[in-house]
Design an enzyme around this catalytic site. Structure first.
Site, PDB file in Angstrom:
ATOM      1  N   LYS A 116       0.819  -1.213   0.000  1.00 38.91           N
ATOM      2  CA  LYS A 116       0.000   0.000   0.000  1.00 38.91           C
ATOM      3  C   LYS A 116       0.861   1.274   0.000  1.00 38.91           C
ATOM      4  CE  LYS A 116      -4.162  -2.116   0.943  1.00 38.91           C
ATOM      5  NZ  LYS A 116      -3.683  -3.494   0.743  1.00 38.91           N
TER       6      LYS A 116
HETATM    7  C1  PLP Z   1      -4.108  -4.554  -0.036  1.00 40.08           C
HETATM    8  C2  PLP Z   1      -3.306  -5.792  -0.120  1.00 40.08           C
HETATM    9  C3  PLP Z   1      -3.539  -6.784  -1.097  1.00 40.08           C
HETATM   10  C4  PLP Z   1      -4.673  -6.677  -2.102  1.00 40.08           C
HETATM   11  O1  PLP Z   1      -4.461  -5.678  -3.055  1.00 40.08           O
HETATM   12  P1  PLP Z   1      -5.693  -5.104  -3.926  1.00 40.08           P
HETATM   13  O2  PLP Z   1      -5.138  -3.975  -4.690  1.00 40.08           O
HETATM   14  O3  PLP Z   1      -6.720  -4.666  -2.911  1.00 40.08           O
HETATM   15  O4  PLP Z   1      -6.181  -6.221  -4.764  1.00 40.08           O
HETATM   16  C5  PLP Z   1      -2.713  -7.900  -1.134  1.00 40.08           C
HETATM   17  N1  PLP Z   1      -1.725  -8.058  -0.227  1.00 40.08           N
HETATM   18  C6  PLP Z   1      -1.466  -7.147   0.724  1.00 40.08           C
HETATM   19  C7  PLP Z   1      -0.369  -7.397   1.704  1.00 40.08           C
HETATM   20  C8  PLP Z   1      -2.230  -5.977   0.809  1.00 40.08           C
HETATM   21  O5  PLP Z   1      -1.961  -5.081   1.773  1.00 40.08           O
END
Ligand code: PLP
Length: 499
Positions: A116
């Protein structure tokens, strides 16, 4: 480049099409749809080869300037520098590691050790610049309800960014010790972190209620504050993610693992469909991507959708060891539906049906189109743990739980389709972020150990040291201790807005 809504606003009435700065300030389009570029830019055939010689910041400039045509080159470069320089524990920002016959794109070298950060470091800079460019005088107050990870990543991105404030609500007792410490120790003049007496749903419901309260919005506007959200449907969160698909491909060229033009597959651990959608954009722009493999955990609504064309959220919700993928409604899928049909009326009708009945059938045509771009699979927790152990034993590389889901699904994809194309596994979190599950997978006892003891236990196995952002939390002063009743969330927001 102009941005229009997936549900049609701006498509025919061009006066409703937005510049990217406006789309980023607004977040959601007024008709309830998501902003998408009116047309996707195409890159020349040698684009990725050119990027191979550049560092991440310069690669990002090249890609972002194709979309943010209302920002100057200087503005884009400034945003990128403030987002990434000095804040990541690897100078390459998003390095690619070779593990066996797969390439692992590590997206977790940012301040909170999860992917993120790639977007939430840049979004606040794009937003703050957008406010200046459009002459907006109000301060934007970002409200976030979090079950743990997004809250910290948003805090780290927005801390001390001009003309913004951020207020994060998390469920008291409902996040891990590390997650709580990550948030409670957050520095910054413009941040508030509040625990609420309730669970995550209470926090989210409370935040939604505040967003829907027109009287409160008016009152806040009189004090020069406008509410906004940092959730993953904002275009400003999506566009930074396109960069690392190009960057990974450029790194493979630079390492001599592929020639420019070779087709590469990517497997993406998926929740809200933001990460994998960025891969779709890269492919549409001309990056030679073969299949985008959509990997899910037991919450396998996307696997079913890609395999049947039928989206159905009416199913049991599972709490898994890959919690950031525990999602039943993947908001960003709406953008894909728009791009695959070009028919906003149809998209709006499906979204209405989803809202009213819990599902929709996208039909045979959609199924065929999906199959062109995507392959989907899922694994349960037991297989996830097994995969962490197997990869560690074979290569000495430690996967986190989310990335392990991707690894396992990539193997299934390869054996079912006999694909021998190069495979990039998109790695979304440091294994230290999920130490207890990872230790369990490796046959170590995590139970009874506190969070820091778990980090140390994992360090004994993993040649890669624990990120300072996690290990360094020990001993940091706790700056945020307030716990509020759920009924008092609005009051807390108003107080903070007035400060
Ligand atoms: C948010 C997240 C995901 C999923 O990503 P999206 O863009 O919501 O599909 C996968 N792995 C981790 C560690 C995340 O923080």
């Amino acid at each position: 480049m102009k941005f229009i809504s997936t549900r049609g606003l701006g498509a025919t009435d061009k006066s409703q099409a937005m510049d990217s700065a406006e789309a980023i300030i607004r977040g959601l389009a007024p008709d309830g749809g998501l902003y998408v570029p009116e047309e996707l830019p195409r890159v020349p055939a040698d684009f990725a080869a050119q990027l191979a010689e550049l560092d991440y910041a310069r690669r990002a400039r090249r890609v972002l300037s194709l979309f943010l045509t209302d920002y100057t080159e200087e503005e884009i470069a400034g945003c990128i520098d403030r987002a990434y320089s000095g804040k990541f524990d690897d100078g390459r920002i998003a390095p690619v590691k070779q593990v066996g016959d797969k390439s692992v794109l590590e997206l977790w070298h940012g301040p909170t050790s999860a992917f993120k950060d790639m977007a939430l470091q840049l979004l606040p800079q794009l937003l703050s610049t957008a406010l200046k460019k459009t002459g907006e005088k109000n301060r934007v107050l970002i409200l976030v309800a979090t079950s743990g990870d997004t809250g910290k990543a948003a805090l780290a991105g927005f801390a001390d960014v001009d003309q913004t404030k951020i207020c994060v609500f998390y469920p008291d007792g409902g996040v891990s010790d590390i997650q709580r410490l990550q948030m409670a120790t957050q520095k910054g003049e413009n941040v508030a972190v509040l625990a609420i007496k309730g669970n995550f749903d209470d926090a989210q419901t409370g935040v939604k209620k505040i967003f829907g309260d027109e009287a409160a919005a008016k009152e806040l506007a009189e004090t020069g504050v406008q509410l906004s959200s940092a959730n993953s449907i904002n275009w400003g969160r999506l566009v930074p993610q396109i960069v690392y698909y190009f960057s990974a491909y450029a790194d493979l060229i630079a390492a001599g693992r592929i020639k420019a033009g070779d087709t590469v597959d990517f497997t993406v651990p998926t929740g809200n469909f933001g990460n994998i959608l960025a891969g779709f954009y890269a492919r549409q722009m001309g990056l030679p991507v073969g299949k985008l493999v959509c990997a899910s955990n037991a919450n396998n609504v996307l696997t079913d959708f890609i395999q049947t064309g039928y989206y159905d959220r009416r199913r049991e919700f599972f709490k898994t060891i890959s919690p950031s993928m525990d999602i039943l409604v993947s908001s960003n899928l709406e953008r894909l539906l728009y791009h695959l049909t070009g028919d906003p009326a149809r998209v709006a009708a499906w979204m209405k049906e989803l809202n009213e009945t819990g599902g929709y059938d996208a039909g045979e045509n959609m199924l065929a189109r999906l199959a062109n771009y995507f392959w989907a699979g899922w694994v349960d927790d037991a297989k996830t743990l097994e995969t962490i152990k197997a990869v560690y034993e074979e290569y000495g590389y430690v996967l986190d739980t989310h990335t392990a889901v991707a690894w396992a699904v990539a193997e299934a994809y390869r054996s079912k389709t006999r694909s021998d194309r190069p495979m990039v596994i998109v790695s979304t979190a440091s294994p230290y972020k999920f130490s207890s599950s990872v230790l369990e997978a490796l046959g170590e006892k995590a139970a009874g150990k506190d969070a820091f003891a778990q980090l140390e236990a994992l360090e004994e196995k993993n040649p890669v040291k624990a990120p300072v952002g996690l290990a360094g939390l020990k001993g940091l002063p706790v700056l945020h201790k307030t716990v509020v009743e759920k009924a008092d969330m609005m009051k807390a927001v108003k107080e903070f807005a007035g400060k």
